[in-house]
Design an enzyme around this catalytic site. Structure first.
Site, short mmCIF file in Angstrom:
data_model
loop_
_atom_site.label_atom_id
_atom_site.label_comp_id
_atom_site.label_asym_id
_atom_site.label_seq_id
_atom_site.Cartn_x
_atom_site.Cartn_y
_atom_site.Cartn_z
N HIS A 1 -0.56 11.34 0.47
CA HIS A 1 -1.78 10.63 0.09
C HIS A 1 -2.73 10.52 1.28
O HIS A 1 -3.73 9.81 1.22
CB HIS A 1 -1.47 9.20 -0.38
CG HIS A 1 -0.75 9.12 -1.70
ND1 HIS A 1 -1.05 9.93 -2.76
CD2 HIS A 1 0.24 8.28 -2.13
CE1 HIS A 1 -0.26 9.61 -3.78
NE2 HIS A 1 0.53 8.62 -3.43
N SER B 1 -5.69 2.19 -12.51
CA SER B 1 -4.29 2.59 -12.36
C SER B 1 -3.70 1.99 -11.08
O SER B 1 -2.57 1.48 -11.06
CB SER B 1 -4.19 4.12 -12.34
OG SER B 1 -2.85 4.52 -12.25
N LYS C 1 -2.47 7.42 -7.31
CA LYS C 1 -2.69 7.21 -8.75
C LYS C 1 -3.64 8.21 -9.41
O LYS C 1 -4.18 7.95 -10.48
CB LYS C 1 -3.15 5.77 -9.07
CG LYS C 1 -2.37 4.67 -8.42
CD LYS C 1 -0.89 4.90 -8.39
CE LYS C 1 -0.22 4.79 -9.74
NZ LYS C 1 1.22 5.16 -9.63
P1 A3P Z 1 -2.07 5.32 -15.46
O1 A3P Z 1 -1.69 4.16 -14.60
O2 A3P Z 1 -3.54 5.36 -15.74
O3 A3P Z 1 -1.25 5.44 -16.70
P2 A3P Z 1 0.40 9.15 -9.43
O4 A3P Z 1 1.46 10.06 -9.88
O5 A3P Z 1 -0.63 9.79 -8.55
O6 A3P Z 1 0.93 7.87 -8.88
O7 A3P Z 1 -0.48 8.77 -10.72
C1 A3P Z 1 0.06 7.98 -11.73
C2 A3P Z 1 -0.90 8.00 -12.90
O8 A3P Z 1 -0.79 9.29 -13.55
C3 A3P Z 1 -0.56 6.98 -13.96
O9 A3P Z 1 -1.80 6.66 -14.61
C4 A3P Z 1 0.39 7.77 -14.84
O10 A3P Z 1 0.57 7.25 -16.14
C5 A3P Z 1 -0.35 9.10 -14.88
N1 A3P Z 1 0.52 10.22 -15.28
C6 A3P Z 1 1.74 10.55 -14.80
N2 A3P Z 1 2.24 11.62 -15.46
C7 A3P Z 1 1.31 11.97 -16.37
C8 A3P Z 1 1.24 13.01 -17.37
N3 A3P Z 1 2.24 13.86 -17.55
N4 A3P Z 1 0.13 13.06 -18.14
C9 A3P Z 1 -0.89 12.19 -17.98
N5 A3P Z 1 -0.88 11.20 -17.05
C10 A3P Z 1 0.21 11.09 -16.25
#
Ligand code: A3P
Length: 290
Positions: free
Chosen positions: A103, A133, A42
């Protein structure tokens, strides 16, 4: 339906399927051209995956939509029950240069990545937003252990009991190794502040040189709203029994500072106190409030 238990591998709790297949994951032999994207869950993994994919393909939008993220950039340690293919089986079928997501904590990353001097990008996100998140993700991802109530979840995070272990150790180990291993260490908050600057940083690290228009296009294609609407980036390909996005969408908010909507003043104080102790041996420039 699933809610798999965690099993420790060298002290780090991992989903049982990963632990059960640990020997083959550890034995993975990378190609020198492989590019590793490592994060604590996340922290912005999918975002950086999309940026790297587009950079490698000269900003071609078709590329960003040719297949779901999971297939384009296999998840090294992922072993799910069939029919979802394992990360290793996807990797076997791919041509280099492969972009690989993990991860895993630094000490669990197969050593071949460092021996072969593979490029590696690490993304870190401030602890409080990362925790919020993850809390939402654990509610919607039916393969993760039940998150339980918020109050208890904060303690699980602080104690390193969540899947993939301690956030604190994770960000610290990669930080300590970043120079020796030539790891590009990025911050989610920097990417939000100035996405173009960070896209260019990644471009230079990958020894690429793209023109300004292409860079602008990549910034646009990897904005939160574009990715949220892109079925190849928003994980809508994963069946609802695994990712129930009606509980919380994968592309949830994508902002800095959402933690303020969840932490009570008392929880915040407790968290800060504990944070100081856990992070006292390093000085990683996290910015929690921007
Ligand atoms: P939130 O839950 O705070 O919205 P991962 O890809 O490591 O699983 O992380 C997911 C997190 O990154 C989520 O955070 C998601 O919304 C955010 N995320 C994914 N794409 C993004 C983007 N283009 N810009 C900003 N945040 C992004």
């Amino acid at each position: 339906l699933y809610r798999f238990p965690l099993i420790k591998v060298r002290g780090i709790p991992l989903m049982c399927h990963i632990a059960d297949n640990w020997d083959s994951i550890w034995a993975f032999c990378p190609d020198p051209s492989d590019i590793l994207i490592a994060t604590y869950p996340k922290a912005g993994t999918t975002w950086v995956q999309e940026i790297v994919d587009l950079l490698l393909h000269n900003g071609d939008a078709e590329v960003a939509r040719r297949a779901p993220t999971l297939e384009r950039n296999p998840f090294l340690e992922m072993y799910s029950p069939p029919p979802i293919p394992s990360g290793l089986s996807l990797l076997k079928r791919m041509e280099p240069p492969r972009v690989i997501k993990t991860h895993l904590a630094f000490q669990l990353v197969p050593e071949g990545f460092w021996e072969k001097k593979c490029k590696a990008i690490y993304v870190a996100r401030n602890a409080k937003d990362n925790l919020v998140s993850y809390y939402h993700f654990d509610q919607m991802n039916q393969t993760q252990p039940e998150p339980g109530p918020w109050e208890g979840y904060i303690h699980k995070f602080m104690n390193g009991e969540l899947s993939w272990g301690s956030w604190y150790d994770h960000v610290k180990e990669y930080w300590k190794e970043r120079e020796k291993r030539n790891i590009l260490y990025l911050f989610y908050e920097d990417m939000k502040e100035d996405p173009r600057r960070e896209v260019e940083r990644i471009m230079r690290y990958l020894d690429l040189s793209l023109n300004d228009d292409v860079i602008s296009r990549i910034v646009e294609l990897t904005s939160f709203n574009t990715m949220k609407d892109n079925p190849m980036a928003n994980y809508s390909c994963i069946p609802k029994v695994v990712f129930d996005q009606s509980i919380s969408p994968f592309m949830r908010k994508g902002v800095v500072g959402d933690w303020t909507n969840y932490f009570s003043p008392e929880q915040n104080e407790l968290f800060d106190e504990d944070y100081k102790q856990q992070m006292e041996d390093v000085n990683i420039p996290f910015r929690t409030n921007i």
